[in-house]
Design a protein around this motif. Structure first.
Motif, PDB file in Angstrom:
ATOM      1  N   ALA A  61      -7.061  -4.226  -2.451  1.00  0.00           N
ATOM      2  CA  ALA A  61      -6.920  -3.366  -1.136  1.00  0.00           C
ATOM      3  C   ALA A  61      -6.133  -2.608  -0.708  1.00  0.00           C
ATOM      4  O   ALA A  61      -5.934  -1.091  -0.585  1.00  0.00           O
ATOM      5  N   ALA A  62      -4.914  -3.572  -0.281  1.00  0.00           N
ATOM      6  CA  ALA A  62      -3.429  -2.783  -0.476  1.00  0.00           C
ATOM      7  C   ALA A  62      -3.007  -2.552  -1.511  1.00  0.00           C
ATOM      8  O   ALA A  62      -2.316  -1.203  -1.373  1.00  0.00           O
ATOM      9  N   ASP A  63      -2.896  -2.645  -2.632  1.00  0.00           N
ATOM     10  CA  ASP A  63      -2.366  -2.456  -4.198  1.00  0.00           C
ATOM     11  C   ASP A  63      -3.316  -1.115  -4.335  1.00  0.00           C
ATOM     12  O   ASP A  63      -2.558  -0.051  -4.505  1.00  0.00           O
ATOM     13  N   LEU A  64      -4.673  -0.953  -3.245  1.00  0.00           N
ATOM     14  CA  LEU A  64      -4.567   0.450  -3.691  1.00  0.00           C
ATOM     15  C   LEU A  64      -5.126   1.987  -2.732  1.00  0.00           C
ATOM     16  O   LEU A  64      -5.776   2.214  -2.161  1.00  0.00           O
ATOM     17  N   TYR A  65      -3.157   1.569  -1.689  1.00  0.00           N
ATOM     18  CA  TYR A  65      -3.411   2.524  -0.816  1.00  0.00           C
ATOM     19  C   TYR A  65      -3.760   1.698   1.131  1.00  0.00           C
ATOM     20  O   TYR A  65      -4.072   3.363   1.444  1.00  0.00           O
ATOM     21  N   ALA A  66      -4.824   0.766   0.564  1.00  0.00           N
ATOM     22  CA  ALA A  66      -5.300   1.243   1.984  1.00  0.00           C
ATOM     23  C   ALA A  66      -4.470   0.235   2.542  1.00  0.00           C
ATOM     24  O   ALA A  66      -3.499  -1.235   2.511  1.00  0.00           O
ATOM     25  N   ARG A 124     -13.294  -2.199   6.033  1.00  0.00           N
ATOM     26  CA  ARG A 124     -13.806  -2.285   4.744  1.00  0.00           C
ATOM     27  C   ARG A 124     -13.738  -2.434   3.702  1.00  0.00           C
ATOM     28  O   ARG A 124     -15.038  -3.160   3.246  1.00  0.00           O
ATOM     29  N   MET A 139     -19.279  -3.010  -2.681  1.00  0.00           N
ATOM     30  CA  MET A 139     -19.529  -1.040  -3.484  1.00  0.00           C
ATOM     31  C   MET A 139     -19.765  -0.925  -4.763  1.00  0.00           C
ATOM     32  O   MET A 139     -20.154  -1.929  -5.749  1.00  0.00           O
ATOM     33  N   HIS A 185       0.714  -1.152  -0.225  1.00  0.00           N
ATOM     34  CA  HIS A 185      -0.378   0.104   0.434  1.00  0.00           C
ATOM     35  C   HIS A 185       0.640   1.302   0.521  1.00  0.00           C
ATOM     36  O   HIS A 185       0.417   2.223  -0.476  1.00  0.00           O
ATOM     37  N   ARG A 211     -10.020   1.319 -12.134  1.00  0.00           N
ATOM     38  CA  ARG A 211     -10.012   1.646 -10.806  1.00  0.00           C
ATOM     39  C   ARG A 211      -8.058   1.278 -10.623  1.00  0.00           C
ATOM     40  O   ARG A 211      -7.626   2.264  -9.566  1.00  0.00           O
ATOM     41  N   ALA A 212      -7.318   0.623 -11.961  1.00  0.00           N
ATOM     42  CA  ALA A 212      -5.859   0.768 -11.153  1.00  0.00           C
ATOM     43  C   ALA A 212      -5.860   2.067 -11.834  1.00  0.00           C
ATOM     44  O   ALA A 212      -4.935   2.079 -11.936  1.00  0.00           O
ATOM     45  N   PRO A 219      -5.679   5.911  -9.954  1.00  0.00           N
ATOM     46  CA  PRO A 219      -4.769   6.979  -9.083  1.00  0.00           C
ATOM     47  C   PRO A 219      -3.408   7.686  -9.584  1.00  0.00           C
ATOM     48  O   PRO A 219      -2.932   7.859  -8.402  1.00  0.00           O
ATOM     49  N   PRO A 227      -1.554   5.880 -11.438  1.00  0.00           N
ATOM     50  CA  PRO A 227       0.084   4.910 -10.370  1.00  0.00           C
ATOM     51  C   PRO A 227       0.846   5.216 -11.816  1.00  0.00           C
ATOM     52  O   PRO A 227       1.301   5.770 -12.855  1.00  0.00           O
ATOM     53  N   PHE A 257     -12.102   4.463  -4.457  1.00  0.00           N
ATOM     54  CA  PHE A 257     -11.277   3.308  -3.297  1.00  0.00           C
ATOM     55  C   PHE A 257      -9.957   4.291  -3.341  1.00  0.00           C
ATOM     56  O   PHE A 257      -9.453   4.672  -2.438  1.00  0.00           O
ATOM     57  N   GLY A 258      -9.254   3.801  -4.410  1.00  0.00           N
ATOM     58  CA  GLY A 258      -7.346   4.298  -4.177  1.00  0.00           C
ATOM     59  C   GLY A 258      -7.595   5.283  -4.414  1.00  0.00           C
ATOM     60  O   GLY A 258      -6.669   5.966  -3.867  1.00  0.00           O
ATOM     61  N   GLU A 264      -9.614   7.424  -2.590  1.00  0.00           N
ATOM     62  CA  GLU A 264     -10.148   8.508  -1.115  1.00  0.00           C
ATOM     63  C   GLU A 264      -9.013   7.344  -0.014  1.00  0.00           C
ATOM     64  O   GLU A 264      -8.215   8.201   0.441  1.00  0.00           O
ATOM     65  N   MET A 265      -8.095   6.358  -0.193  1.00  0.00           N
ATOM     66  CA  MET A 265      -6.903   5.753   0.142  1.00  0.00           C
ATOM     67  C   MET A 265      -6.110   6.792   0.373  1.00  0.00           C
ATOM     68  O   MET A 265      -4.981   7.031   1.032  1.00  0.00           O
ATOM     69  N   ARG A 266      -5.733   7.670  -1.221  1.00  0.00           N
ATOM     70  CA  ARG A 266      -5.042   8.596  -1.210  1.00  0.00           C
ATOM     71  C   ARG A 266      -4.995  10.196  -0.920  1.00  0.00           C
ATOM     72  O   ARG A 266      -4.154  10.768  -1.020  1.00  0.00           O
TER      73      ARG A 266
END
Lengths: 379, 309
Positions: free
Chosen positions: B209-214, B222, A111, A94, A167-168, A171, A173, A119-120, A122-124
């Motif tokens: 999820a980990a790949d998407l920075y969680a 989540r 979801m 992550h 999705r990938a 963010p 990448p 999702f990604g 938001e996580m960033r």
């Protein structure tokens, strides 16, 4: 510029030098062991920025392991991985600015499509509204805007695949990893997605690392291909390189269709090697470094480089007899039997029917090729 | 031709339909005898008049429910006030069962997660180990628990020998002892459904999820928890419901102060001192409570399912 090129060339030889910061991914002497089993045997490769790079090989060759090591899902037993100059081998997944498109898509079932893509972001640290509007743009890019509020289970395989891609990519990448993303799609959809992926890579300018076991897919899409087998890299080069100038038996056999003949090298002169293939037949091909006179090696000749005629043509000609014609749509595959020699497969375009290049089974004729159409292989 | 085929098809459907009813008959009989009949019997008994030596007089009466909810003084001639005694017992029971459920969840969830993430070949061994203690009768297990926990028991001996405590911790006959007993009685009912849910969970979603920075914590909250929620809810219901009506653990570990519904009901049917209609009425109140809780869960679940489409 020449200096930089020189430095990069130097760098490939000297592993102790600091990694070049222009390369997107640099894998150096990476080893992966599971207990006593070695999945990757000291792999080193450099993937340039903006490149569509493919890891190609049969299942179990270590290509997915290497991809998962770059993503961070597998730790590196030995060696280092650099992302634009920064070591990342010790970072958890992550914290790596790379994203993955998974083989089974791994969409979050609870979801919506929009929430999946957001999702990604938001996580960033993007705010919910910002993430959603950016995710909406991504869905537009993959033409799925109208499905934003659906759940993944309500989408077809091809649509799910595009959601996984959006999705990938959302963010932004630095490197996008794709683990056999097209393998679950049917042929027609797969072909369309191949082109779409290639265009997407051009448009975004993001480095793609693509894993596949499908050689045709690899040849179609890639800037460069690394052919892997049994945890080792067999050859690294452009699609043309790998198809026209396979380095060894494995690559020649794995990529496309080919005639593999056991030959022994009789003489080498002026860059040409003369080989005989049993039954008194002789062939001349280009010399290959590391194969000397007397060597018993294999010769690869692509079936489409051969043609048949009633009289021997210019270049190399071998006398034979037609065994069988096989209709394969665009082409006709002909199996030719040499007198006391090996069988050949000759591929003739269907449009050449009129040019009298197709013969009835049993006909005696000549199999011809340009000088140097064959290629000697290191075993 | 086509019509003939169609009518033949519907005939087959009819055959299957009648065969299905016939095949389902044993289940209906068993459900009727063992589920429906006892509940209906209890419902009828709760509206009958009590016989002083146990048993009932077949005469309609609301006395049982009246006794449960209202206090009319010693001789029954004062104005009705709310009777708090039994409501308090119910409240305490709910609280105790809830605490036992939370305790089971705290221990059971990591256990189930641990087992489900082991290699496939060793998972059955772990499940087997979890279930071994439950081959012993519940009464024996609860009594041994009492021995373990008492002031002079091995637990206190051990803690004192390590020097962690100077005098024995008083555990037996406390609320905590009851919670511990309930937790121990029903732990596998928490572990097994969660285990089944985690085993079905596709771990590549955690990777995504980990790949998407969680981070790990965010991934758990989540992605993992929503996916295995049905297993967690099933586990909680399976621990909470029997805990609520349990009487062995409260009797043996809780002492007289920590009376629960199960003990209250048990007493009404024991020996000559009992009051069958009152016991039946208390059972009906308990049953209604459990049904309401289950319906709330079911409704939320179906809402969630609908949202998921």
């Amino acid at each position: 510029m020449p200096d930089e090129a020189f430095n990069m060339a130097q760098h490939h030889k000297d592993a102790d030098m600091s990694p070049s910061s222009t390369a997107a991914i640099e894998v150096r002497d990476a080893v992966k062991r599971y207990g006593t089993f070695t999945a990757l045997k000291r792999i080193s490769l450099t993937i340039e920025d903006n490149e569509f790079f493919t890891l190609l090989g049969p299942s179990g060759c270590g290509k997915t392991t290497l991809l998962r090591m770059i993503a961070g899902f597998e730790d590196v037993t030995e060696g280092a991985i650099h992302l634009f100059g920064d070591p990342i081998a010790d970072l958890p997944p992550h914290q790596r600015p790379v994203n993955t498109v998974f083989q089974n898509y791994a969409l979050f079932p609870h979801m919506t499509i929009l929430e999946n893509v957001a999702f990604g972001l938001e996580m960033r640290g993007k705010s919910k509204s910002e993430a959603r509007s950016k995710a909406g743009e991504m869905l537009e890019l993959v033409q799925l805007s109208e499905f934003a509020k659906r759940k993944p289970s309500q989408l077809s395989g091809g649509q799910q695949q595009r959601v996984a891609l959006a999705r990938a990519l959302a963010p932004q990448p630095k490197v996008l990893l794709l683990d056999e993303p097209l393998s679950a799609l049917d042929l027609k959809l797969r072909k369309a997605m191949q082109l779409e992926l290639k265009h997407l890579q051009r448009e975004t300018g993001i480095t793609f690392i693509f894993v596949t076991h499908d050689q045709e897919e690899a040849l179609t899409m890639s800037d460069r291909i690394a052919v892997m087998s049994a945890g080792e890299m067999q050859q690294l080069g452009s699609p043309t390189d790998i198809y026209e100038r396979p380095r060894n038996m494995f690559v020649a056999d794995f990529i496309g269709e080919t005639n593999l003949l056991e030959v022994s090298v009789d003489a080498i002169a002026g860059g040409r090697a003369t080989c005989h293939l049993g039954g008194g037949h002789e062939l001349t091909c280009n010399e290959v470094e590391g194969i000397g006179v007397g060597a018993k090696v294999h010769l690869s000749i692509r079936p489409e480089r051969l043609f048949m005629s009633e009289e021997p043509a210019e270049g190399e000609s071998l006398k034979g007899r037609i065994k069988e014609n096989i209709f394969v749509g665009t082409d006709i595959s002909t199996i030719v039997e040499l007198a006391e020699g090996p069988d050949f497969i000759v591929r003739t375009s269907n449009s050449d029917r009129g040019n009298k290049r197709i013969f009835e089974p049993g006909t005696e004729m000549f199999v011809n090729m340009e000088l140097g159409a064959g290629r000697l292989l290191i075993d | 031709m086509a019509a003939g085929a169609a009518s033949g098809g519907s005939a087959t459907t009819d055959t299957y339909a009648s065969a299905r009813n016939l095949l389902l008959l044993p289940s209906w009989v068993i459900l009727g005898i063992f589920v429906l009949a006892p509940v209906i019997m209890m419902l009828i008994y709760s509206f009958l008049t009590k016989e002083f030596r146990g048993g009932v007089i077949w005469q309609f009466s609301l006395a049982a429910y009246d006794q449960f909810f209202f206090d009319r003084g010693l001789f029954g001639d004062e104005p009705a006030k709310i009777e708090w005694t039994y409501i308090n017992i119910f409240w305490r029971s709910t609280w105790q069962a809830g605490a036992a459920t939370i305790l089971s969840l705290l221990i059971g969830f990591p256990t189930a997660y641990f087992i489900a993430t082991r290699e496939e070949s060793v998972r059955p061994i772990w499940v087997f180990l979890i279930t071994i203690p439950y081959w012993v009768n519940l009464l024996i297990r609860t009594v041994s628990m009492k021995f373990l926990l008492r002031d002079e028991g091995p637990l206190n001996d051990f803690l004192m020998s390590t020097g962690l405590i100077d005098s024995p911790i008083h555990i037996i006959n406390t609320n905590f002892a009851v919670q511990l007993g309930l937790f121990y009685s029903y732990l596998p009912f928490m572990v097994l459904p969660i285990y089944a849910a985690v085993e079905r969970y596709n771990f590549s979603m955690s990777e995504a999820a980990a790949d998407l920075y969680a981070s790990k914590w965010v991934t758990l909250r989540r992605i993992v928890l929503p996916a295995i929620k049905p297993g967690v809810i099933a586990g909680c219901i399976l621990v909470f419901v029997p805990s609520l009506g349990s009487f062995l653990a409260p009797d043996l570990l809780g002492g007289a102060k920590n009376f629960m519904i199960g003990s209250l009901i048990e007493e009404q049917f024991k020996g000559n001192a009992g009051n069958w209609p009152f016991g039946a009425a208390a059972s009906m109140v308990l049953l209604s409570m459990v049904l309401i809780i289950l319906m709330i869960f079911a409704r939320q679940q179906s809402k969630a399912d609908k949202a998921e489409g």
